[in-house]
Design a protein around this motif. Structure first.
Motif, PDB file in Angstrom:
ATOM      1  N   ALA A  43       0.820  -1.210   0.000  1.00  0.00           N
ATOM      2  CA  ALA A  43       0.000   0.000   0.000  1.00  0.00           C
ATOM      3  C   ALA A  43       0.855   1.262   0.000  1.00  0.00           C
ATOM      4  CB  ALA A  43      -0.938  -0.002   1.208  1.00  0.00           C
ATOM      5  N   VAL A  44       1.939   1.257   0.787  1.00  0.00           N
ATOM      6  CA  VAL A  44       2.764   2.461   0.880  1.00  0.00           C
ATOM      7  C   VAL A  44       3.533   2.731  -0.407  1.00  0.00           C
ATOM      8  CG1 VAL A  44       2.992   2.292   3.386  1.00  0.00           C
ATOM      9  CG2 VAL A  44       4.694   1.188   1.914  1.00  0.00           C
ATOM     10  N   LEU A  45       3.546   1.764  -1.318  1.00  0.00           N
ATOM     11  CA  LEU A  45       4.169   2.008  -2.619  1.00  0.00           C
ATOM     12  C   LEU A  45       3.337   2.973  -3.460  1.00  0.00           C
ATOM     13  CD1 LEU A  45       5.377  -1.594  -3.597  1.00  0.00           C
ATOM     14  CD2 LEU A  45       6.747   0.288  -2.690  1.00  0.00           C
ATOM     15  N   VAL A  46       2.057   3.084  -3.123  1.00  0.00           N
ATOM     16  CA  VAL A  46       1.184   4.047  -3.794  1.00  0.00           C
ATOM     17  C   VAL A  46       1.360   5.404  -3.114  1.00  0.00           C
ATOM     18  CG1 VAL A  46      -1.184   4.602  -4.462  1.00  0.00           C
ATOM     19  CG2 VAL A  46      -0.453   2.204  -4.277  1.00  0.00           C
ATOM     20  N   PRO A  47       1.884   6.388  -3.800  1.00  0.00           N
ATOM     21  CA  PRO A  47       2.189   7.676  -3.163  1.00  0.00           C
ATOM     22  C   PRO A  47       0.989   8.280  -2.453  1.00  0.00           C
ATOM     23  CG  PRO A  47       3.104   7.591  -5.382  1.00  0.00           C
ATOM     24  CD  PRO A  47       2.234   6.366  -5.229  1.00  0.00           C
ATOM     25  N   ILE A  48       1.205   8.679  -1.220  1.00  0.00           N
ATOM     26  CA  ILE A  48       0.249   9.405  -0.370  1.00  0.00           C
ATOM     27  C   ILE A  48      -0.996   8.558  -0.063  1.00  0.00           C
ATOM     28  CG2 ILE A  48      -1.172  11.472  -0.103  1.00  0.00           C
ATOM     29  CD1 ILE A  48       0.755  12.930  -1.939  1.00  0.00           C
ATOM     30  N   PHE A  52      -2.585   6.567   3.629  1.00  0.00           N
ATOM     31  CA  PHE A  52      -3.913   6.884   4.162  1.00  0.00           C
ATOM     32  C   PHE A  52      -4.776   5.635   4.269  1.00  0.00           C
ATOM     33  CE2 PHE A  52      -2.827  11.235   2.908  1.00  0.00           C
ATOM     34  CZ  PHE A  52      -3.306  11.946   3.998  1.00  0.00           C
ATOM     35  N   ILE A  53      -4.690   4.755   3.278  1.00  0.00           N
ATOM     36  CA  ILE A  53      -5.479   3.525   3.299  1.00  0.00           C
ATOM     37  C   ILE A  53      -5.084   2.648   4.479  1.00  0.00           C
ATOM     38  CG2 ILE A  53      -5.914   1.356   2.074  1.00  0.00           C
ATOM     39  CD1 ILE A  53      -5.756   2.916  -0.532  1.00  0.00           C
TER      40      ILE A  53
END
Length: 260
Positions: A43-48, A52-53
């Motif tokens: 998930a943290v690979l998706v910026p920002i 949040f997710i």
């Protein structure tokens, strides 16, 4: 729900009960923790948005793991779908657990904002990018952000420790659950201090000591191979011990029996 005040030594008992609970279904619990770690890393690979997710659904996942603890005690099979337990409840509980996730996200953002004023972020860039060797100043900033972050997280942890299960299992509103969680942690601060000290040794001191030992022998890769399973095991027992802490501090009609 009824608040119980326990002795400081209970913090050690929670760890022992967490180990006992883990033994009831080690593969099931390890699967859940591995899934969470993997999902968080992806998930943290998706910026920002990814961060949040993860924060938004942290209370939901907490209820799922606590539900799995109940299932393990009752000798039921633990399935990955247990993480959706809170979302599969009534619309009211589903709405409240997501509201709690928004509160947690906001609190972490405030914490991050405060930390940005206390540390020099530019010195920490090499730790992420590996563009150049880590300087002593960067390491000092890393230790500072860890210590300050841990200190600032304490009130957040007190608010969030029990609030997910209070929302899901005790039909509390979000403000009531947050207050009850904080009150339970404060009333049992002695037990939580003992509990957190033991977890600190397992999650920080032991891996750090292993890393330093093998680094001195120029065998850093060996330390990584050893620390990964140790950390995963410690995290799993820690999550199992959350159930023991909840049962000791707040549970009133809980029929699940924990042994030591």
């Amino acid at each position: 729900m009824k608040l119980h005040v326990v002795a400081a030594k209970e913090g050690y008992i929670w760890i022992r009960q967490g180990i006992w609970l883990f033994k009831q279904n080690p593969l099931g619990f390890l699967m859940l923790v591995f899934m969470y770690v993997l999902a968080a890393q992806l998930a943290v690979l998706v910026p920002i948005i990814g961060v949040f997710i993860v924060l938004l659904f942290t209370p939901t996942l907490s209820v799922g793991f606590m539900t799995a603890c109940r299932q393990a005690i009752q000798k039921e099979r633990i399935r990955p779908s247990v993480y959706l337990a809170a979302l599969q409840a009534s619309p009211l509980i589903r709405r409240r657990i997501l509201q709690l996730g928004l509160v947690y996200t906001a609190l972490i953002l405030v914490l991050s904002f405060i930390l940005s004023f206390l540390v020099d972020v530019e010195l920490l860039i090499p730790l992420v990018t590996s563009d150049k060797p880590i300087s002593p100043e960067a390491m000092n900033q890393l230790y500072l952000i860890f210590c300050m972050g841990s200190l600032l997280y304490v009130p957040i942890g007190m608010l969030m420790w029990f609030s997910p299960v209070l929302v899901a299992w005790s039909d509390m509103s979000v403000p009531q659950a947050l207050f009850s969680s904080w009150l339970a942690c404060w009333a049992n601060r002695g037990a939580f201090l003992v509990y957190l000290l033991i977890l600190g040794v397992a999650l920080v001191a032991i891996p750090f000591s292993i890393g330093a030992f093998f680094e001195a022998l120029d065998l850093v890769q060996v330390a990584s191979y050893l620390n990964t399973p140790i950390t995963l095991l410690s995290l799993t027992v820690m999550h199992c011990s959350f159930f023991a802490a909840w049962k000791a501090c707040l549970a009133e009609n809980e029929t699940s029996t924990l042994l030591v």
